[in-house]
Design a protein around this motif. Structure first.
Motif, PDB file in Angstrom:
ATOM      1  N   MET A   1      29.095  45.778  94.292  1.00 30.07           N
ATOM      2  CA  MET A   1      29.719  44.737  95.072  1.00 30.07           C
ATOM      3  C   MET A   1      30.743  44.042  94.197  1.00 30.07           C
ATOM      4  SD  MET A   1      27.870  41.509  96.779  1.00 30.07           S
ATOM      5  CE  MET A   1      28.216  41.472  98.486  1.00 30.07           C
ATOM      6  N   TRP A   2      31.891  43.763  94.726  1.00 30.63           N
ATOM      7  CA  TRP A   2      32.993  43.109  94.017  1.00 30.63           C
ATOM      8  C   TRP A   2      32.927  41.615  94.238  1.00 30.63           C
ATOM      9  CZ3 TRP A   2      36.756  45.459  91.077  1.00 30.63           C
ATOM     10  CH2 TRP A   2      36.717  46.839  91.058  1.00 30.63           C
ATOM     11  N   HIS A   3      33.097  40.872  93.157  1.00 29.59           N
ATOM     12  CA  HIS A   3      33.174  39.420  93.239  1.00 29.59           C
ATOM     13  C   HIS A   3      34.562  38.992  92.792  1.00 29.59           C
ATOM     14  CE1 HIS A   3      28.900  38.995  93.984  1.00 29.59           C
ATOM     15  NE2 HIS A   3      28.674  39.855  92.997  1.00 29.59           N
ATOM     16  N   ALA A   4      35.026  37.917  93.305  1.00 32.27           N
ATOM     17  CA  ALA A   4      36.355  37.419  92.935  1.00 32.27           C
ATOM     18  C   ALA A   4      36.400  37.123  91.440  1.00 32.27           C
ATOM     19  CB  ALA A   4      36.677  36.151  93.729  1.00 32.27           C
ATOM     20  N   GLY A   5      37.407  37.644  90.747  1.00 36.02           N
ATOM     21  CA  GLY A   5      37.594  37.372  89.324  1.00 36.02           C
ATOM     22  C   GLY A   5      36.808  38.281  88.404  1.00 36.02           C
ATOM     23  N   LEU A   6      35.942  39.124  88.916  1.00 40.40           N
ATOM     24  CA  LEU A   6      35.178  40.039  88.060  1.00 40.40           C
ATOM     25  C   LEU A   6      35.676  41.454  88.263  1.00 40.40           C
ATOM     26  CD1 LEU A   6      31.537  38.753  88.576  1.00 40.40           C
ATOM     27  CD2 LEU A   6      33.039  38.328  86.639  1.00 40.40           C
ATOM     28  N   VAL A   7      35.695  42.191  87.209  1.00 40.89           N
ATOM     29  CA  VAL A   7      36.119  43.583  87.280  1.00 40.89           C
ATOM     30  C   VAL A   7      34.871  44.443  87.207  1.00 40.89           C
ATOM     31  CG1 VAL A   7      37.464  45.374  86.137  1.00 40.89           C
ATOM     32  CG2 VAL A   7      38.277  43.016  86.129  1.00 40.89           C
ATOM     33  N   ALA A   8      34.758  45.365  88.087  1.00 38.33           N
ATOM     34  CA  ALA A   8      33.603  46.262  88.063  1.00 38.33           C
ATOM     35  C   ALA A   8      33.738  47.202  86.881  1.00 38.33           C
ATOM     36  CB  ALA A   8      33.532  47.051  89.369  1.00 38.33           C
ATOM     37  N   GLN A   9      32.639  47.389  86.141  1.00 42.90           N
ATOM     38  CA  GLN A   9      32.667  48.271  84.983  1.00 42.90           C
ATOM     39  C   GLN A   9      31.854  49.511  85.278  1.00 42.90           C
ATOM     40  OE1 GLN A   9      31.411  46.311  81.456  1.00 42.90           O
ATOM     41  NE2 GLN A   9      33.129  44.900  81.436  1.00 42.90           N
ATOM     42  N   SER A  10      32.423  50.609  84.900  1.00 44.31           N
ATOM     43  CA  SER A  10      31.744  51.886  85.047  1.00 44.31           C
ATOM     44  C   SER A  10      30.786  52.065  83.872  1.00 44.31           C
ATOM     45  CB  SER A  10      32.809  52.987  85.056  1.00 44.31           C
ATOM     46  OG  SER A  10      32.239  54.224  84.760  1.00 44.31           O
ATOM     47  N   PRO A  11      29.674  52.762  84.066  1.00 40.19           N
ATOM     48  CA  PRO A  11      28.782  53.034  82.938  1.00 40.19           C
ATOM     49  C   PRO A  11      29.491  53.832  81.837  1.00 40.19           C
ATOM     50  CG  PRO A  11      27.732  53.662  85.006  1.00 40.19           C
ATOM     51  CD  PRO A  11      29.133  53.258  85.317  1.00 40.19           C
ATOM     52  N   LEU A  12      30.534  54.536  82.207  1.00 45.74           N
ATOM     53  CA  LEU A  12      31.287  55.342  81.256  1.00 45.74           C
ATOM     54  C   LEU A  12      32.101  54.470  80.289  1.00 45.74           C
ATOM     55  CD1 LEU A  12      31.957  58.218  80.459  1.00 45.74           C
ATOM     56  CD2 LEU A  12      33.860  58.153  82.077  1.00 45.74           C
ATOM     57  N   THR A  13      32.456  53.257  80.692  1.00 49.96           N
ATOM     58  CA  THR A  13      33.249  52.371  79.840  1.00 49.96           C
ATOM     59  C   THR A  13      32.529  52.077  78.527  1.00 49.96           C
ATOM     60  OG1 THR A  13      34.215  51.355  81.796  1.00 49.96           O
ATOM     61  CG2 THR A  13      34.423  50.149  79.726  1.00 49.96           C
ATOM     62  N   GLY A  14      31.264  51.756  78.576  1.00 50.21           N
ATOM     63  CA  GLY A  14      30.489  51.474  77.370  1.00 50.21           C
ATOM     64  C   GLY A  14      30.411  52.676  76.449  1.00 50.21           C
ATOM     65  N   VAL A  15      30.238  53.845  77.009  1.00 50.91           N
ATOM     66  CA  VAL A  15      30.168  55.072  76.219  1.00 50.91           C
ATOM     67  C   VAL A  15      31.507  55.319  75.525  1.00 50.91           C
ATOM     68  CG1 VAL A  15      29.901  57.586  76.340  1.00 50.91           C
ATOM     69  CG2 VAL A  15      28.362  56.105  77.632  1.00 50.91           C
ATOM     70  N   LEU A  16      32.606  55.114  76.237  1.00 54.08           N
ATOM     71  CA  LEU A  16      33.933  55.326  75.650  1.00 54.08           C
ATOM     72  C   LEU A  16      34.200  54.330  74.525  1.00 54.08           C
ATOM     73  CD1 LEU A  16      36.076  56.101  78.821  1.00 54.08           C
ATOM     74  CD2 LEU A  16      35.291  57.686  77.047  1.00 54.08           C
ATOM     75  N   VAL A  17      33.764  53.100  74.677  1.00 55.35           N
ATOM     76  CA  VAL A  17      33.939  52.099  73.621  1.00 55.35           C
ATOM     77  C   VAL A  17      33.154  52.510  72.377  1.00 55.35           C
ATOM     78  CG1 VAL A  17      33.412  49.714  72.964  1.00 55.35           C
ATOM     79  CG2 VAL A  17      34.495  50.183  75.156  1.00 55.35           C
ATOM     80  N   VAL A  18      31.914  52.933  72.555  1.00 56.23           N
ATOM     81  CA  VAL A  18      31.089  53.353  71.419  1.00 56.23           C
ATOM     82  C   VAL A  18      31.705  54.565  70.724  1.00 56.23           C
ATOM     83  CG1 VAL A  18      28.852  54.359  70.777  1.00 56.23           C
ATOM     84  CG2 VAL A  18      28.947  52.386  72.293  1.00 56.23           C
ATOM     85  N   VAL A  19      32.164  55.550  71.482  1.00 57.03           N
ATOM     86  CA  VAL A  19      32.788  56.739  70.902  1.00 57.03           C
ATOM     87  C   VAL A  19      34.060  56.348  70.141  1.00 57.03           C
ATOM     88  CG1 VAL A  19      33.980  58.899  71.468  1.00 57.03           C
ATOM     89  CG2 VAL A  19      31.779  58.366  72.527  1.00 57.03           C
ATOM     90  N   GLY A  20      34.848  55.441  70.698  1.00 54.43           N
ATOM     91  CA  GLY A  20      36.069  54.986  70.025  1.00 54.43           C
ATOM     92  C   GLY A  20      35.767  54.286  68.707  1.00 54.43           C
ATOM     93  N   VAL A  21      34.777  53.405  68.717  1.00 59.65           N
ATOM     94  CA  VAL A  21      34.406  52.682  67.495  1.00 59.65           C
ATOM     95  C   VAL A  21      33.879  53.664  66.445  1.00 59.65           C
ATOM     96  CG1 VAL A  21      32.746  51.037  66.535  1.00 59.65           C
ATOM     97  CG2 VAL A  21      34.008  50.474  68.618  1.00 59.65           C
ATOM     98  N   LEU A  22      33.058  54.614  66.841  1.00 63.11           N
ATOM     99  CA  LEU A  22      32.550  55.614  65.898  1.00 63.11           C
ATOM    100  C   LEU A  22      33.677  56.471  65.322  1.00 63.11           C
ATOM    101  CD1 LEU A  22      29.242  56.770  67.636  1.00 63.11           C
ATOM    102  CD2 LEU A  22      29.478  55.429  65.542  1.00 63.11           C
ATOM    103  N   ALA A  23      34.652  56.826  66.147  1.00 65.74           N
ATOM    104  CA  ALA A  23      35.784  57.619  65.659  1.00 65.74           C
ATOM    105  C   ALA A  23      36.596  56.831  64.637  1.00 65.74           C
ATOM    106  CB  ALA A  23      36.675  58.043  66.829  1.00 65.74           C
ATOM    107  N   LEU A  24      36.843  55.555  64.900  1.00 65.78           N
ATOM    108  CA  LEU A  24      37.582  54.723  63.953  1.00 65.78           C
ATOM    109  C   LEU A  24      36.807  54.539  62.647  1.00 65.78           C
ATOM    110  CD1 LEU A  24      39.083  51.984  66.292  1.00 65.78           C
ATOM    111  CD2 LEU A  24      40.328  53.721  65.013  1.00 65.78           C
ATOM    112  N   ALA A  25      35.513  54.306  62.756  1.00 69.57           N
ATOM    113  CA  ALA A  25      34.692  54.128  61.556  1.00 69.57           C
ATOM    114  C   ALA A  25      34.657  55.411  60.728  1.00 69.57           C
ATOM    115  CB  ALA A  25      33.277  53.703  61.941  1.00 69.57           C
TER     116      ALA A  25
END
Length: 157
Positions: A1-25
């Protein structure tokens, strides 16, 4: 459900952030490992900067003549102990080389003037009192000896 001012996040977003941080490290770790302990040539500076560097080195105990290895260390630095062992071996095995250990915490002016960012940092100072090479981290013994030998041959002339 969408609420005003909030962006819906996909479960994939967290995985991509973790993979990006690991690649940089991983990239940073690889880069640091390749540079750690390697002797780098110190770029030449003008006469005024060379005089200032000579004065700073003299203030911490470097004397002209021969080759001096200056190790900046601190009491809580584990790699500093390994570096000291290597430098002790080199000074024992190669005639004409002196070792000077400088406590970075007690010589902050020298640390700033010589651009020391971490311990251990090793400076190779030639017979004329110029810093010709430097290494951050534990230096490679063979590379250190290979750097020192030509400096000693030049000082003997």
């Amino acid at each position: 459900m969408w609420h005003a001012g909030l962006v819906a996040q996909s479960p994939l977003t967290g995985v991509l952030v973790v993979v990006g941080v690991l690649a940089l490290a991983t990239a940073f770790g690889w880069w640091r490992r390749r540079r750690d302990g390697r002797l780098r040539v110190v770029a030449g500076t003008g006469p005024a900067a060379a005089d200032e560097t000579s004065a700073v080195l003299a203030a911490v105990g470097v004397r002209p003549g021969g080759v001096t290895l200056v190790q900046f260390s601190s009491a809580v630095c584990a790699p500093c102990r390994a570096t000291r062992r290597i430098l002790d071996d080199v000074t024992r095995d190669v005639d004409g080389v002196r070792l000077l250990e400088v406590d970075a915490e007690h010589h902050l002016d020298a640390v700033r003037a010589l651009d020391v960012w971490r311990t251990p940092t090793v400076l190779v100072v030639d017979a004329d009192g110029r810093v010709v090479r430097r290494a951050s981290g534990v230096p490679v013994r063979a590379e250190l000896v290979a750097t020192i030998r030509p400096l000693l041959a030049g000082a003997a002339r």
